[in-house]
Scaffold this motif. Structure first.
Motif, PDB file in Angstrom:
ATOM      1  N   LEU A  31       8.642  -4.220   5.361  1.00 40.84           N
ATOM      2  CA  LEU A  31       8.079  -5.310   6.153  1.00 40.84           C
ATOM      3  C   LEU A  31       7.178  -6.156   5.264  1.00 40.84           C
ATOM      4  O   LEU A  31       6.556  -5.647   4.332  1.00 40.84           O
ATOM      5  CB  LEU A  31       7.250  -4.750   7.318  1.00 40.84           C
ATOM      6  N   GLU A  32       7.107  -7.435   5.581  1.00 40.26           N
ATOM      7  CA  GLU A  32       6.239  -8.351   4.843  1.00 40.26           C
ATOM      8  C   GLU A  32       4.824  -7.783   4.749  1.00 40.26           C
ATOM      9  O   GLU A  32       4.229  -7.725   3.674  1.00 40.26           O
ATOM     10  CB  GLU A  32       6.230  -9.696   5.590  1.00 40.26           C
ATOM     11  N   GLU A  33       4.307  -7.333   5.912  1.00 38.32           N
ATOM     12  CA  GLU A  33       2.909  -6.880   5.957  1.00 38.32           C
ATOM     13  C   GLU A  33       2.726  -5.483   5.345  1.00 38.32           C
ATOM     14  O   GLU A  33       1.611  -5.018   5.198  1.00 38.32           O
ATOM     15  CB  GLU A  33       2.376  -6.917   7.399  1.00 38.32           C
ATOM     16  N   GLU A  34       3.800  -4.829   5.008  1.00 37.16           N
ATOM     17  CA  GLU A  34       3.672  -3.486   4.404  1.00 37.16           C
ATOM     18  C   GLU A  34       4.078  -3.495   2.936  1.00 37.16           C
ATOM     19  O   GLU A  34       4.495  -2.485   2.380  1.00 37.16           O
ATOM     20  CB  GLU A  34       4.485  -2.456   5.204  1.00 37.16           C
ATOM     21  N   GLY A  35       4.031  -4.672   2.330  1.00 40.08           N
ATOM     22  CA  GLY A  35       4.162  -4.721   0.878  1.00 40.08           C
ATOM     23  C   GLY A  35       5.544  -5.058   0.358  1.00 40.08           C
ATOM     24  O   GLY A  35       5.891  -4.693  -0.767  1.00 40.08           O
ATOM     25  N   ARG A  36       6.303  -5.770   1.136  1.00 35.40           N
ATOM     26  CA  ARG A  36       7.646  -6.140   0.694  1.00 35.40           C
ATOM     27  C   ARG A  36       7.633  -6.829  -0.674  1.00 35.40           C
ATOM     28  O   ARG A  36       8.443  -6.531  -1.543  1.00 35.40           O
ATOM     29  CB  ARG A  36       8.269  -7.078   1.735  1.00 35.40           C
ATOM     30  N   LYS A  37       6.658  -7.729  -0.861  1.00 35.34           N
ATOM     31  CA  LYS A  37       6.623  -8.503  -2.111  1.00 35.34           C
ATOM     32  C   LYS A  37       6.054  -7.692  -3.268  1.00 35.34           C
ATOM     33  O   LYS A  37       6.457  -7.849  -4.415  1.00 35.34           O
ATOM     34  CB  LYS A  37       5.786  -9.771  -1.913  1.00 35.34           C
ATOM     35  N   PHE A  93      14.855   1.111  11.898  1.00 36.86           N
ATOM     36  CA  PHE A  93      13.793   1.327  10.917  1.00 36.86           C
ATOM     37  C   PHE A  93      13.725   2.787  10.502  1.00 36.86           C
ATOM     38  O   PHE A  93      13.895   3.687  11.324  1.00 36.86           O
ATOM     39  CB  PHE A  93      12.435   0.891  11.492  1.00 36.86           C
ATOM     40  N   ILE A  94      13.492   2.987   9.231  1.00 34.99           N
ATOM     41  CA  ILE A  94      13.262   4.346   8.735  1.00 34.99           C
ATOM     42  C   ILE A  94      11.909   4.371   8.032  1.00 34.99           C
ATOM     43  O   ILE A  94      11.331   3.323   7.738  1.00 34.99           O
ATOM     44  CB  ILE A  94      14.370   4.807   7.753  1.00 34.99           C
ATOM     45  N   GLY A  95      11.418   5.582   7.766  1.00 35.82           N
ATOM     46  CA  GLY A  95      10.190   5.721   6.977  1.00 35.82           C
ATOM     47  C   GLY A  95      10.542   5.678   5.505  1.00 35.82           C
ATOM     48  O   GLY A  95      11.656   6.057   5.108  1.00 35.82           O
ATOM     49  N   PHE A  96       9.590   5.237   4.715  1.00 31.23           N
ATOM     50  CA  PHE A  96       9.871   4.982   3.305  1.00 31.23           C
ATOM     51  C   PHE A  96       8.604   5.253   2.503  1.00 31.23           C
ATOM     52  O   PHE A  96       7.527   4.783   2.857  1.00 31.23           O
ATOM     53  CB  PHE A  96      10.283   3.505   3.197  1.00 31.23           C
ATOM     54  N   ARG A  97       8.713   6.034   1.439  1.00 32.78           N
ATOM     55  CA  ARG A  97       7.598   6.117   0.479  1.00 32.78           C
ATOM     56  C   ARG A  97       8.162   6.231  -0.924  1.00 32.78           C
ATOM     57  O   ARG A  97       9.241   6.769  -1.132  1.00 32.78           O
ATOM     58  CB  ARG A  97       6.622   7.242   0.816  1.00 32.78           C
ATOM     59  N   GLY A  98       7.425   5.703  -1.868  1.00 26.96           N
ATOM     60  CA  GLY A  98       7.878   5.689  -3.235  1.00 26.96           C
ATOM     61  C   GLY A  98       7.398   4.422  -3.913  1.00 26.96           C
ATOM     62  O   GLY A  98       6.626   3.671  -3.337  1.00 26.96           O
ATOM     63  N   PRO A  99       7.835   4.094  -5.138  1.00 28.39           N
ATOM     64  CA  PRO A  99       8.789   4.893  -5.896  1.00 28.39           C
ATOM     65  C   PRO A  99       8.113   6.082  -6.586  1.00 28.39           C
ATOM     66  O   PRO A  99       6.925   6.052  -6.842  1.00 28.39           O
ATOM     67  CB  PRO A  99       9.271   3.878  -6.950  1.00 28.39           C
ATOM     68  N   TYR A 100       8.908   7.091  -6.862  1.00 29.04           N
ATOM     69  CA  TYR A 100       8.420   8.292  -7.535  1.00 29.04           C
ATOM     70  C   TYR A 100       9.252   8.570  -8.784  1.00 29.04           C
ATOM     71  O   TYR A 100      10.375   8.095  -8.930  1.00 29.04           O
ATOM     72  CB  TYR A 100       8.527   9.490  -6.592  1.00 29.04           C
ATOM     73  N   GLY A 101       8.690   9.405  -9.625  1.00 27.26           N
ATOM     74  CA  GLY A 101       9.419   9.873 -10.804  1.00 27.26           C
ATOM     75  C   GLY A 101       9.310   8.935 -11.988  1.00 27.26           C
ATOM     76  O   GLY A 101       8.776   7.824 -11.887  1.00 27.26           O
TER      77      GLY A 101
END
Lengths: 277, 366
Positions: A31-37, A93-101
């Motif tokens: 989402l735009e407000e959740e850091g898309r850019k 919508f799904i949950g998303f966290r990352g990037p990792y590694g």
């Protein structure tokens, strides 16, 4: 210190494209407000995708690191989470966290000959590196892509090989078993090494595929004179948390999520050579 | 903080005052208790709840308690450790609500009470330090462990008796408590030698009849602990152990132990440092709220290392090797410490009596 599990963001499913019978590419955007850019990643990293009420899976990113806002993850539907993920539709919508590694050393191997070697869906975490290498093609002496799968039907991204060639890569494809229309190489991916000119002293190899394929590819590359520390392997282990806390992805003295997923051959050789580590 | 003062000497019954001070200061107090013929940790209201006089006999796959003395702390360790409280077998990580198709992470509402643990042995205090390095030492920390571990009060006990399966002297984790306790007791015939390890520990001594321990008493207490160390029968040679084990990944001993191991995972459950976990979604159908729960997992579970590509450790041999190598070698690379503190629980609670010290000896060719 960072918190892990609760860093979930919303990711909108922009589409699911079936690449083969059992493998699909899930395109998501934050989402735009959740850091898309502000979201960025490096080639070879992975995200944790969370299907609400079902669970999380670690999926490597298969799209270009040049941010268009849409992030691709290529998934084989095998377990209950990946199957649930691929049952979703555009707009969910799904949950998303990352990037990792960690990531492929695309910057530090500038000016070298780069061998990209993929097996099966192992080409997916290599795809962002391929995009990067070809976008910056002039920085590298050569880019050679060797890719193999079980059958022609299992080949990933077949529409892209000609554009890879057009962008300055030498591309060789093989399958374990051909069909009546197959005109290219038949045999495991290491047989393609005989088709390319390898300059051992100035070559770095980026390898991802089934463990057995990576093991024999690395052995072959070493026999051709490439230094073990110039051979990069992306290891697969069960990554449940992605942040070094659950213990599932251990591979000898490493946590694949925390210390990898990309290792040099000299780091992991002693573990790769023993069955069942 | 290491004991910062000369030790005191107190009457055994003064422990009651310390327990009530802890409660007055808002602590919920846990300590050893007899339950189902085993000494476990549970809430203790007074010293009468402690298994005074009970002594345990342990062996490979063997555990028995009997009342046979007058001492407060003659038993060594039972199946429980601090892990059961600070890293419990099931904990809520977060709640997720789905509304208008989007997900929302609800703030964690876990309320944590102040807790005090009485009768903690050196092996278990060492295990706490291992867990700290493992769960709090890197970029991502285990938030729940951090929450539950904060402000934990430790009333330690120096062991004056070695259990049959103990090997803390080999792992340099006991029997004398290192730093990290608030108060420490050494049980002597007619009282406790008391060491103060923190200001919080000192605050719990209000109303306790204290006197400086005499030089003789200090020496005597030291000898009791040293004797426990001296008579400890089980040993592991840790000299260059990591590298030795790395060179033994294909030793035939792994096949041998795999014939005995049931892959039941008991050793990982009772181990005070085994932390491997799984996370699952617990769904409330009515509210649509999902609780993501963390539960203990075990590397002995067959699906533990399963991926799309297959099972990385399909055989018992693979899984036993993973466990022992993790404890004694991999952990050193991963977290800079052994994952084993020599408490011996895995030996006691193994239904077929596999003894990690014997396996290491065989792998070393000793």
């Amino acid at each position: 210190m960072a918190s892990g599990y609760s860093e979930l963001k919303n990711a909108r499913i922009e589409g699911i494209r079936w690449d083969t019978q059992d493998t699909a590419t899930v395109r998501v955007s934050l989402l735009e407000e959740e850091g898309r850019k502000s979201y960025s990643f490096k080639p070879g990293q992975f995200n944790m995708l969370y299907v609400p009420g079902v669970g999380e899976a670690a999926i490597s990113i298969s799209s270009t690191p040049e941010g268009s806002g849409v992030i691709e993850h290529t998934v084989r539907a095998v377990g209950y989470i990946t199957r649930a993920l691929l049952n979703l539709k555009e707009g969910d919508f799904i949950g998303f966290r990352g990037p990792y590694g960690n990531w492929w050393p695309v910057e530090s191997i500038a000016r070298r000959n780069v061998l990209v070697i993929g097996g099966g869906i192992g080409v997916c975490p290599l795809r962002p590196a391929i995009y990067y290498l070809l976008k910056n093609r002039k920085k590298y002496s050569s880019v050679k892509i060797l890719y193999g799968s079980r059958t022609p039907k299992d080949l990933m991204f077949p529409d892209e090989y000609s554009s890879w060639r057009d962008s300055g890569a030498e591309v060789h494809i093989t399958v374990d078993r051909g069909d009546e229309n197959w005109r290219e190489n038949v045999g495991v991916v290491t047989t393609l090494l005989n088709k390319v000119d390898v300059k051992p002293e100035n070559t770095s190899a980026l390898v991802c595929g089934p463990e057995i394929m990576m093991k024999f590819t690395a052995i072959d590359l070493v026999m051709r004179g490439i230094k073990p520390e110039d051979i990069y392997l992306s290891m697969e282990r069960r990554m449940k948390c992605g942040i070094g806390l659950c213990g599932h992805c251990q591979f000898g003295g490493f946590f694949v999520c925390r210390d990898g997923p990309i290792f040099t051959y000299n780091q992991v050789e002693k573990f790769l050579n023993v069955k069942g580590i | 903080m290491k004991s910062n003062q000369e030790p005191f000497f107190i009457q055994k019954k003064s422990l009651e005052i310390i327990l009530s001070n802890l409660k007055l200061k808002g602590y919920k107090v846990f300590g050893p208790k007899l339950k189902n013929n085993a000494i476990v940790f549970g809430e203790v209201g007074s010293i009468n709840d402690l298994p005074i006089g009970y002594v345990d006999t342990q062996g490979p796959g063997k555990y028995e308690v009997k009342k046979s003395s007058e001492s407060f702390f003659s038993y060594v360790n039972g199946p429980f450790s601090l892990k059961n409280f600070l890293y419990p077998s099931e904990v809520d990580l977060l709640k997720v609500e789905k509304k208008d198709n989007k997900i929302r992470v609800l703030s964690n509402t876990n309320v944590v009470e102040k807790r005090a643990f009485v009768g903690i042995r050196s092996c278990d205090l060492s295990a706490l330090k291992v867990l700290d390095k493992t769960l709090l030492g890197y970029e991502y920390v285990d938030e729940q462990y951090k929450l539950l571990r904060n402000g934990t009060f430790i009333l330690g006990v120096n062991c004056v008796r070695a259990g049959e399966n103990c090997f803390c002297t080999s792992m340099n984790t006991g029997p004398k408590l290192g730093d990290g306790f608030d108060l420490a007791l050494t049980e002597m015939e007619d009282g406790f030698m008391l060491e103060v390890g923190s200001a919080e520990g000192e605050r719990m001594l209000d109303g306790v009849e204290l006197r400086r321990a005499s030089e003789d008493e200090v020496q005597q207490a030291g000898e009791l602990v040293e004797r426990a160390a001296r008579v400890m029968a089980k040993k592991v040679n840790i000299l260059n152990l990591k590298n030795v084990l790395y060179s033994q990944l294909t030793n035939p001993r792994w096949d041998d132990v795999a014939k005995r191991c049931l892959s039941c995972g008991n050793c990982t459950m009772v181990c005070p440092t085994c932390f491997c976990n799984d996370v699952f979604d617990d769904n409330e159908l009515k509210s649509g709220v999902t609780t993501r729960k963390r539960i203990w997992d075990s590397c002995f579970n067959v699906e533990f290392a399963e991926t799309t590509a297959g099972n990385a450790r399909p055989t018992i041999k693979d899984r036993y090797r993973q466990w022992l190598m993790h404890k004694m070698a991999y952990w050193v690379d991963q977290f800079g410490t052994f994952g084993c503190v020599g408490c011996g629980r895995c030996i006691t609670w193994c239904p077929v009596g596999i003894d990690i010290t014997e396996e290491v000896r065989a792998l070393r060719g000793e």
